[in-house]
Design a protein around this motif. Structure first.
Motif, PDB file in Angstrom:
ATOM      1  N   GLU A 173      28.146 -17.526-130.347  1.00  0.00           N
ATOM      2  CA  GLU A 173      27.618 -18.885-130.474  1.00  0.00           C
ATOM      3  C   GLU A 173      28.578 -19.889-129.861  1.00  0.00           C
ATOM      4  O   GLU A 173      28.159 -20.818-129.166  1.00  0.00           O
ATOM      5  N   THR A 174      29.867 -19.698-130.105  1.00  0.00           N
ATOM      6  CA  THR A 174      30.866 -20.609-129.542  1.00  0.00           C
ATOM      7  C   THR A 174      30.868 -20.557-128.021  1.00  0.00           C
ATOM      8  O   THR A 174      30.937 -21.589-127.344  1.00  0.00           O
ATOM      9  N   GLN A 175      30.764 -19.336-127.465  1.00  0.00           N
ATOM     10  CA  GLN A 175      30.850 -19.171-126.015  1.00  0.00           C
ATOM     11  C   GLN A 175      29.627 -19.714-125.277  1.00  0.00           C
ATOM     12  O   GLN A 175      29.744 -20.181-124.147  1.00  0.00           O
ATOM     13  N   ILE A 176      28.473 -19.638-125.900  1.00  0.00           N
ATOM     14  CA  ILE A 176      27.257 -20.066-125.179  1.00  0.00           C
ATOM     15  C   ILE A 176      26.663 -21.344-125.760  1.00  0.00           C
ATOM     16  O   ILE A 176      25.556 -21.732-125.401  1.00  0.00           O
ATOM     17  N   GLU A 177      27.422 -22.011-126.639  1.00  0.00           N
ATOM     18  CA  GLU A 177      26.881 -23.187-127.320  1.00  0.00           C
ATOM     19  C   GLU A 177      26.421 -24.259-126.335  1.00  0.00           C
ATOM     20  O   GLU A 177      25.334 -24.827-126.474  1.00  0.00           O
ATOM     21  N   HIS A 178      27.241 -24.547-125.324  1.00  0.00           N
ATOM     22  CA  HIS A 178      26.881 -25.597-124.366  1.00  0.00           C
ATOM     23  C   HIS A 178      25.616 -25.226-123.607  1.00  0.00           C
ATOM     24  O   HIS A 178      24.720 -26.057-123.434  1.00  0.00           O
ATOM     25  N   GLN A 179      25.533 -23.962-123.155  1.00  0.00           N
ATOM     26  CA  GLN A 179      24.343 -23.510-122.431  1.00  0.00           C
ATOM     27  C   GLN A 179      23.102 -23.590-123.313  1.00  0.00           C
ATOM     28  O   GLN A 179      22.037 -24.012-122.873  1.00  0.00           O
ATOM     29  N   ALA A 180      23.259 -23.172-124.575  1.00  0.00           N
ATOM     30  CA  ALA A 180      22.120 -23.158-125.481  1.00  0.00           C
ATOM     31  C   ALA A 180      21.617 -24.568-125.771  1.00  0.00           C
ATOM     32  O   ALA A 180      20.411 -24.789-125.871  1.00  0.00           O
ATOM     33  N   LYS A 181      22.527 -25.512-125.913  1.00  0.00           N
ATOM     34  CA  LYS A 181      22.117 -26.892-126.165  1.00  0.00           C
ATOM     35  C   LYS A 181      21.336 -27.442-124.977  1.00  0.00           C
ATOM     36  O   LYS A 181      20.343 -28.156-125.147  1.00  0.00           O
ATOM     37  N   ASP A 182      21.808 -27.111-123.766  1.00  0.00           N
ATOM     38  CA  ASP A 182      21.097 -27.561-122.564  1.00  0.00           C
ATOM     39  C   ASP A 182      19.701 -26.947-122.503  1.00  0.00           C
ATOM     40  O   ASP A 182      18.717 -27.638-122.203  1.00  0.00           O
ATOM     41  N   ILE A 183      19.603 -25.641-122.806  1.00  0.00           N
ATOM     42  CA  ILE A 183      18.309 -24.969-122.800  1.00  0.00           C
ATOM     43  C   ILE A 183      17.391 -25.567-123.852  1.00  0.00           C
ATOM     44  O   ILE A 183      16.185 -25.753-123.627  1.00  0.00           O
ATOM     45  N   GLU A 184      17.939 -25.861-125.023  1.00  0.00           N
ATOM     46  CA  GLU A 184      17.129 -26.419-126.100  1.00  0.00           C
ATOM     47  C   GLU A 184      16.554 -27.778-125.703  1.00  0.00           C
ATOM     48  O   GLU A 184      15.385 -28.069-125.961  1.00  0.00           O
TER      49      GLU A 184
END
Length: 273
Positions: A219-230
């Motif tokens: 979650e920490t490693q992909i948090e930024h990507q996931a927020k952008d996708i969301e």
């Protein structure tokens, strides 16, 4: 963990791509969350001066340089109808590339998360088998939603889905599982038994904690990507809901298009808590 839950929803429920090889006859590309629930009934091809809506490779209608053709025959339009057709074609042509880009990024992040989660647990040997399977999924998704130069294609019909997720893909899954199931079970067993604790229940609890820690690291490693996708998911869904309203108005005012419902609320939506 919000990020992990969202990725699971996006990769499994939101796109429903996995359903293509579980139940091909019911598969659709769809976008879904608690607020948005949209499915596509036709394949869409977008080119600079041409928009085509098709099913099983057969054109249903197209809009070419402002002219509307239904079943290969040009439809005469009055001024109001022409404006509606132009607006719809422009909006769909704008949205399809965004959806294709979005689908590719979601699958990429989801497969990245799966690989990151499984490799530390299953080891490099089994992990490489899983990675190979994930690459295959990515390649088949690329057949459903892709860009070639200035041409964009978004596939959603049963024939298109079955062509991508076919018997060959099912055999690939079976082969990967056959080759790796023994290693996976032995590695899992070893991981559990080597976990801290005296009793089996304590070891299971310790292993579960390890899994949770791995999840937090992912979650920490992909948090930024996931927020952008969301954020992009919300935009894509809102745009498609607006498109459905625009399409309904178009089909009401252009009778020749009445039978062709491109976007509609999806019955396959599954809510993830």
């Amino acid at each position: 963990m919000k990020t992990q839950k969202w990725l699971a929803s996006a990769a499994i429920s939101g796109l429903l791509i996995s359903a293509a090889f579980v139940a091909p006859a019911q598969a659709k590309i769809s976008l879904g969350d608690e607020q948005c629930n949209v499915a596509l009934n036709y394949d869409v091809t977008v080119e600079p001066k041409r928009l085509q809506v098709s099913q099983s490779g057969a054109e249903q209608y197209r809009i070419e340089q402002g002219d509307l053709y239904v079943n290969g025959e040009q439809v005469e339009l009055n001024e109001q109808q022409q404006a509606l057709v132009n607006d719809y074609a422009n909006e769909l042509s704008r949205q399809v590339p965004e959806v294709i880009d979005f689908v590719g990024d979601v699958v990429s992040i989801a497969t990245q998360a799966v690989s990151m989660a499984l490799t530390p647990i299953l080891g490099d040997a089994a992990g490489s088998q899983i990675d190979e399977l994930l690459v295959g999924i990515q390649q088949r998704v690329d057949e459903l939603a892709y860009q070639q130069g200035d041409k964009f294609f978004l596939g959603s019909t049963e024939t298109t889905m079955e062509s991508a997720f076919n018997e060959e893909f099912e055999k690939e899954i079976e082969q990967v599982m056959t080759n790796s199931i023994g290693t996976i079970m032995m590695t899992l067993g070893s991981e559990i038994m080597s976990s801290e604790g005296g009793s089996f229940d304590e070891k299971i609890e310790s292993f579960a904690l390890k899994m949770e820690n791995i999840g937090q690291e992912i979650e920490t490693q992909i948090e930024h990507q996931a927020k952008d996708i969301e954020y992009r998911a919300d935009k894509v869904c809102n745009d498609f809901e607006s498109l459905m309203a625009m399409e309904q108005n178009l089909r009401t005012n252009v009778p020749e298009l009445a039978p062709y419902v491109l976007a509609k609320p999806s019955k396959d939506f599954v809510k993830y808590e």
